[in-house]
Design a protein around this motif. Structure first.
Motif, PDB file in Angstrom:
ATOM      1  N   LYS A   1      59.152  64.191 -26.864  1.00 34.00           N
ATOM      2  CA  LYS A   1      60.091  63.878 -25.780  1.00 34.00           C
ATOM      3  C   LYS A   1      59.932  62.433 -25.324  1.00 34.00           C
ATOM      4  N   GLN A   2      58.682  61.948 -25.252  1.00 30.93           N
ATOM      5  CA  GLN A   2      58.433  60.558 -24.869  1.00 30.93           C
ATOM      6  C   GLN A   2      59.025  59.595 -25.901  1.00 30.93           C
ATOM      7  N   ILE A   3      58.866  59.934 -27.167  1.00 28.51           N
ATOM      8  CA  ILE A   3      59.422  59.092 -28.235  1.00 28.51           C
ATOM      9  C   ILE A   3      60.943  59.088 -28.152  1.00 28.51           C
ATOM     10  N   GLU A   4      61.534  60.254 -27.958  1.00 30.22           N
ATOM     11  CA  GLU A   4      62.992  60.340 -27.839  1.00 30.22           C
ATOM     12  C   GLU A   4      63.485  59.494 -26.665  1.00 30.22           C
ATOM     13  N   ASN A   5      62.809  59.584 -25.530  1.00 28.23           N
ATOM     14  CA  ASN A   5      63.185  58.813 -24.355  1.00 28.23           C
ATOM     15  C   ASN A   5      63.086  57.308 -24.627  1.00 28.23           C
ATOM     16  N   GLY A   6      62.016  56.912 -25.292  1.00 24.71           N
ATOM     17  CA  GLY A   6      61.844  55.507 -25.641  1.00 24.71           C
ATOM     18  C   GLY A   6      62.922  55.008 -26.580  1.00 24.71           C
ATOM     19  N   LEU A   7      63.293  55.830 -27.541  1.00 32.83           N
ATOM     20  CA  LEU A   7      64.338  55.434 -28.482  1.00 32.83           C
ATOM     21  C   LEU A   7      65.688  55.295 -27.792  1.00 32.83           C
ATOM     22  N   VAL A   8      65.954  56.139 -26.816  1.00 26.37           N
ATOM     23  CA  VAL A   8      67.200  56.019 -26.050  1.00 26.37           C
ATOM     24  C   VAL A   8      67.211  54.692 -25.298  1.00 26.37           C
ATOM     25  N   LYS A   9      66.061  54.314 -24.730  1.00 26.44           N
ATOM     26  CA  LYS A   9      65.975  53.052 -23.987  1.00 26.44           C
ATOM     27  C   LYS A   9      66.170  51.837 -24.889  1.00 26.44           C
ATOM     28  N   LEU A  10      65.893  51.994 -26.183  1.00 27.59           N
ATOM     29  CA  LEU A  10      66.051  50.879 -27.128  1.00 27.59           C
ATOM     30  C   LEU A  10      67.371  50.924 -27.890  1.00 27.59           C
ATOM     31  N   SER A  11      68.121  51.997 -27.739  1.00 23.22           N
ATOM     32  CA  SER A  11      69.338  52.178 -28.534  1.00 23.22           C
ATOM     33  C   SER A  11      70.527  51.434 -27.936  1.00 23.22           C
ATOM     34  N   LYS A  12      71.642  51.493 -28.626  1.00 24.01           N
ATOM     35  CA  LYS A  12      72.883  50.883 -28.142  1.00 24.01           C
ATOM     36  C   LYS A  12      73.425  51.611 -26.921  1.00 24.01           C
TER      37      LYS A  12
ATOM     38  N   PRO B   1      63.526  43.540 -20.758  1.00 25.36           N
ATOM     39  CA  PRO B   1      62.908  42.259 -21.119  1.00 25.36           C
ATOM     40  C   PRO B   1      62.000  42.441 -22.339  1.00 25.36           C
ATOM     41  N   HIS B   2      61.719  41.346 -23.019  1.00 27.34           N
ATOM     42  CA  HIS B   2      60.911  41.429 -24.243  1.00 27.34           C
ATOM     43  C   HIS B   2      59.564  42.098 -24.018  1.00 27.34           C
ATOM     44  N   HIS B   3      58.866  41.718 -22.961  1.00 24.59           N
ATOM     45  CA  HIS B   3      57.527  42.290 -22.749  1.00 24.59           C
ATOM     46  C   HIS B   3      57.609  43.787 -22.489  1.00 24.59           C
ATOM     47  N   LYS B   4      58.645  44.259 -21.803  1.00 22.89           N
ATOM     48  CA  LYS B   4      58.814  45.702 -21.572  1.00 22.89           C
ATOM     49  C   LYS B   4      59.156  46.418 -22.869  1.00 22.89           C
ATOM     50  N   THR B   5      59.950  45.781 -23.703  1.00 16.86           N
ATOM     51  CA  THR B   5      60.297  46.353 -25.003  1.00 16.86           C
ATOM     52  C   THR B   5      59.039  46.531 -25.845  1.00 16.86           C
ATOM     53  N   PHE B   6      58.201  45.507 -25.864  1.00 15.43           N
ATOM     54  CA  PHE B   6      56.960  45.584 -26.635  1.00 15.43           C
ATOM     55  C   PHE B   6      56.048  46.683 -26.095  1.00 15.43           C
ATOM     56  N   GLU B   7      55.949  46.806 -24.761  1.00 15.97           N
ATOM     57  CA  GLU B   7      55.133  47.859 -24.157  1.00 15.97           C
ATOM     58  C   GLU B   7      55.656  49.237 -24.535  1.00 15.97           C
ATOM     59  N   LEU B   8      56.976  49.396 -24.501  1.00 11.84           N
ATOM     60  CA  LEU B   8      57.589  50.675 -24.835  1.00 11.84           C
ATOM     61  C   LEU B   8      57.325  51.043 -26.289  1.00 11.84           C
ATOM     62  N   VAL B   9      57.449  50.080 -27.177  1.00 13.16           N
ATOM     63  CA  VAL B   9      57.191  50.331 -28.595  1.00 13.16           C
ATOM     64  C   VAL B   9      55.729  50.727 -28.801  1.00 13.16           C
TER      65      VAL B   9
END
Length: 53
Positions: A10-21, A28-36
């Motif tokens: 579920k955490q991975i799915e949520n993260g992928l939604v945050k990175l999707s179109k 921001p870049h640093h938040k994206t890196f933290e999420l990944v």
């Protein structure tokens, strides 16, 4: 199925939604890196759970 494994997925799915179109806000870049990194850790834990079963 293991509850921890389900939570990790579920955490991975949520993260992928945050990175999707479909996201509502561009991260921001640093938040994206933290999420990944968080998603990578969830995948690692999930693989460990599966290997131990």
């Amino acid at each position: 199925m293991n509850l921890e494994l389900i939570e990790n997925l579920k955490q991975i799915e949520n993260g992928l939604v945050k990175l999707s179109k479909d996201r509502k806000v561009v991260l921001p870049h640093h938040k994206t890196f933290e999420l990944v990194e968080q998603m990578r850790e969830s995948v690692k834990k999930s693989l460990e759970i599966l290997n131990n079963e």
